[in-house]
Design an enzyme around this catalytic site. Structure first.
Site, PDB file in Angstrom:
ATOM      1  N   SER A 190      39.813  35.012  26.314  1.00  6.22           N
ATOM      2  CA  SER A 190      40.633  36.142  26.738  1.00  6.22           C
ATOM      3  C   SER A 190      42.014  35.694  27.204  1.00  6.22           C
ATOM      4  O   SER A 190      42.949  36.506  27.269  1.00  6.22           O
ATOM      5  CB  SER A 190      39.937  36.925  27.856  1.00  6.22           C
ATOM      6  OG  SER A 190      39.877  36.160  29.056  1.00  6.22           O
ATOM      7  N   ALA A 223      36.796  37.134  36.683  1.00  2.00           N
ATOM      8  CA  ALA A 223      35.832  36.109  36.273  1.00  2.00           C
ATOM      9  C   ALA A 223      35.613  36.104  34.755  1.00  2.00           C
ATOM     10  O   ALA A 223      35.568  37.174  34.134  1.00  2.00           O
ATOM     11  CB  ALA A 223      34.508  36.345  37.004  1.00  2.00           C
ATOM     12  N   PRO A 224      35.513  34.897  34.172  1.00  2.00           N
ATOM     13  CA  PRO A 224      35.569  33.558  34.807  1.00  2.00           C
ATOM     14  C   PRO A 224      36.983  33.030  35.036  1.00  2.00           C
ATOM     15  O   PRO A 224      37.143  31.945  35.580  1.00  2.00           O
ATOM     16  CB  PRO A 224      34.839  32.682  33.793  1.00  2.00           C
ATOM     17  CG  PRO A 224      35.158  33.310  32.475  1.00  2.00           C
ATOM     18  CD  PRO A 224      35.183  34.798  32.737  1.00  2.00           C
ATOM     19  N   GLY A 226      40.112  33.689  32.626  1.00  2.00           N
ATOM     20  CA  GLY A 226      41.033  33.472  31.507  1.00  2.00           C
ATOM     21  C   GLY A 226      42.447  33.943  31.799  1.00  2.00           C
ATOM     22  O   GLY A 226      43.423  33.231  31.532  1.00  2.00           O
ATOM     23  N   ASP A 242      36.911  39.715  41.750  1.00  2.00           N
ATOM     24  CA  ASP A 242      35.712  39.891  40.925  1.00  2.00           C
ATOM     25  C   ASP A 242      34.499  39.473  41.737  1.00  2.00           C
ATOM     26  O   ASP A 242      34.564  38.494  42.493  1.00  2.00           O
ATOM     27  CB  ASP A 242      35.799  39.050  39.651  1.00  2.00           C
ATOM     28  CG  ASP A 242      34.872  39.566  38.554  1.00  2.00           C
ATOM     29  OD1 ASP A 242      33.660  39.683  38.796  1.00  2.00           O
ATOM     30  OD2 ASP A 242      35.376  39.849  37.444  1.00  2.00           O
ATOM     31  N   ASP A 278      41.581  43.259  32.995  1.00  3.65           N
ATOM     32  CA  ASP A 278      40.840  43.184  31.728  1.00  3.65           C
ATOM     33  C   ASP A 278      39.414  43.686  31.920  1.00  3.65           C
ATOM     34  O   ASP A 278      38.472  43.169  31.322  1.00  3.65           O
ATOM     35  CB  ASP A 278      40.850  41.738  31.213  1.00  3.65           C
ATOM     36  CG  ASP A 278      40.360  41.623  29.775  1.00  3.65           C
ATOM     37  OD1 ASP A 278      40.408  42.636  29.054  1.00  3.65           O
ATOM     38  OD2 ASP A 278      39.925  40.530  29.382  1.00  3.65           O
ATOM     39  N   LYS A 307      39.858  50.125  26.889  1.00  4.98           N
ATOM     40  CA  LYS A 307      38.739  50.008  25.953  1.00  4.98           C
ATOM     41  C   LYS A 307      38.512  51.369  25.285  1.00  4.98           C
ATOM     42  O   LYS A 307      38.050  52.320  25.920  1.00  4.98           O
ATOM     43  CB  LYS A 307      37.487  49.566  26.701  1.00  4.98           C
ATOM     44  CG  LYS A 307      36.227  49.513  25.864  1.00  4.98           C
ATOM     45  CD  LYS A 307      36.226  48.357  24.902  1.00  4.98           C
ATOM     46  CE  LYS A 307      34.872  48.228  24.209  1.00  4.98           C
ATOM     47  NZ  LYS A 307      34.836  47.110  23.253  1.00  4.98           N
TER      48      LYS A 307
END
Length: 357
Positions: A190, A223-224, A226, A242, A278, A307
């Site tokens: 990402s 997380a994680p 990017g 997160d 994101d 999305k």
């Protein structure tokens, strides 16, 4: 009829076609589109004379979401195996009067082309094609003095579409696709999405104004890590929000504070420079989140993903766009909004808002 050949992500041909048709209508031009489903190509036809160039004069590519790049079609040619360069030159001669001055040529393929032989041929063909076109007088010496770029779209070994794109209104990267590499240190793929967003949305040559100077940022749904990793690479101090675990090497940078909280409800105590998000959730919810952050002055810049649902993707974007524009209008702030279906996006689109006042 005159035609525009538009390029989009394969599978989103209907959305790109509808966007082109609506944008043309708003500019006082009327046409119809024919999608080549699954190939990322849309043919958009307009009644002549010269409406294709009028469309490029009235509609800015940077304001389109699903159309990544486009060109004005001059003609379709058959390419004999023994002299493809000669066939292109002869085809241009027959089109004399409709070809603008160009300094370079670009050879395009389908984004999802699986014919490796065609791909290898296109790369090797560029040099002899450029030499032949220059020798025949179709390419000028100084690119800065020419308004257009000659475009050759190879559908297969025996057929090509010849056209041109205007340097003042085409994608910054051919096909709208910047070529990026993912370093092994990135926590997730990402990371490429945020890097592409910056390359597409930020004004060329002004990247340091937006990203440099030790700015502060928040990554919602981090997380994680990017996107946090990209922010850290720019020298920013990042609050990663997160409930999930963050990449341990990223946390060792000393530039990241991990806050275990819901990204939609968390807010900073003081205004920061960047908010990025994101999170995979309802797009209208994310649109309202962006309005709240920018409208209340919590951030100056934001990049976030919407999305889209499998059905009515174009309609959902229009609804989210209205939520953003109407919400920030009520807040009384100036803003610049851009959205694009990026190469590294899938079912989502990426949006950028800059607060301007």
């Amino acid at each position: 009829m005159e035609q525009i050949l538009a390029f989009c992500r394969p599978g989103f041909e209907a959305e790109a076609g509808r966007e082109l048709m609506d944008s043309a209508m708003e500019a006082g031009l009327y046409g119809f589109f024919e999608p080549v489903r699954g190939e990322g190509v849309v043919w958009f036809s307009l009644p002549g004379p010269e409406p294709a160039e009028e469309l490029l004069a009235r509609v800015r590519l940077e304001n389109l979401v699903f159309v990544r790049d486009w060109l004005v079609v001059l003609g379709r040619l058959e390419l004999p195996a023994e002299d493809r360069v000669g066939a292109i030159i002869e085809g241009l001669r027959q089109l004399d009067g409709g070809v603008p001055e160009c300094a370079r040529v670009e050879v395009r393929l389908l984004e999802n082309n699986t014919d490796k032989d065609l791909g290898n041929f296109a790369r090797k063909w560029m040099a002899p094609l450029s030499r032949g076109l220059r020798g025949a007088g179709w390419l000028q010496a100084a690119e800065a003095e020419t308004p257009a770029r000659l475009e050759i779209f190879l559908t297969d070994f025996g057929h090509a579409v010849v056209g041109f794109s205007l340097r003042s209104n085409c994608a910054r990267f051919v096909g709208g696709i910047p070529r990026l590499r993912l370093p092994s240190s990135a926590p997730s793929r990402s990371a490429l999405k945020l890097e592409e967003a910056w390359k597409v949305f930020l004004p060329p040559g002004q990247e340091l104004d937006y990203l440099g100077g030790g700015k502060k940022a928040a990554d919602l749904g981090a997380a994680p890590g990017g996107w946090t990793w990209q922010l850290v690479r720019q020298g920013m101090l990042v609050t990663a929000v997160d409930n999930g675990p963050m990449d341990s090497e990223l946390m060792a940078s000393g530039q990241v504070e991990h806050v275990r909280a819901d990204g939609y409800s968390w807010r900073p105590k003081r205004a920061i420079d960047w908010m990025v998000c994101d999170i995979v959730d309802q797009p209208r919810k994310t649109a309202r989140l962006a309005v709240d952050w920018v409208g209340s002055g919590l951030c100056r810049f934001t990049v976030f993903n919407l999305k889209l649902p499998m059905k009515k993707r174009y309609e959902e974007w229009l609804i989210c766009r209205d939520i953003i524009e109407e919400g920030l209008g009520r807040a009384g702030v100036g803003f610049r909004l851009h959205a694009r279906h990026l190469y590294h996006d899938r079912e989502e689109i990426t949006c950028f808002i800059e607060r301007t006042g």
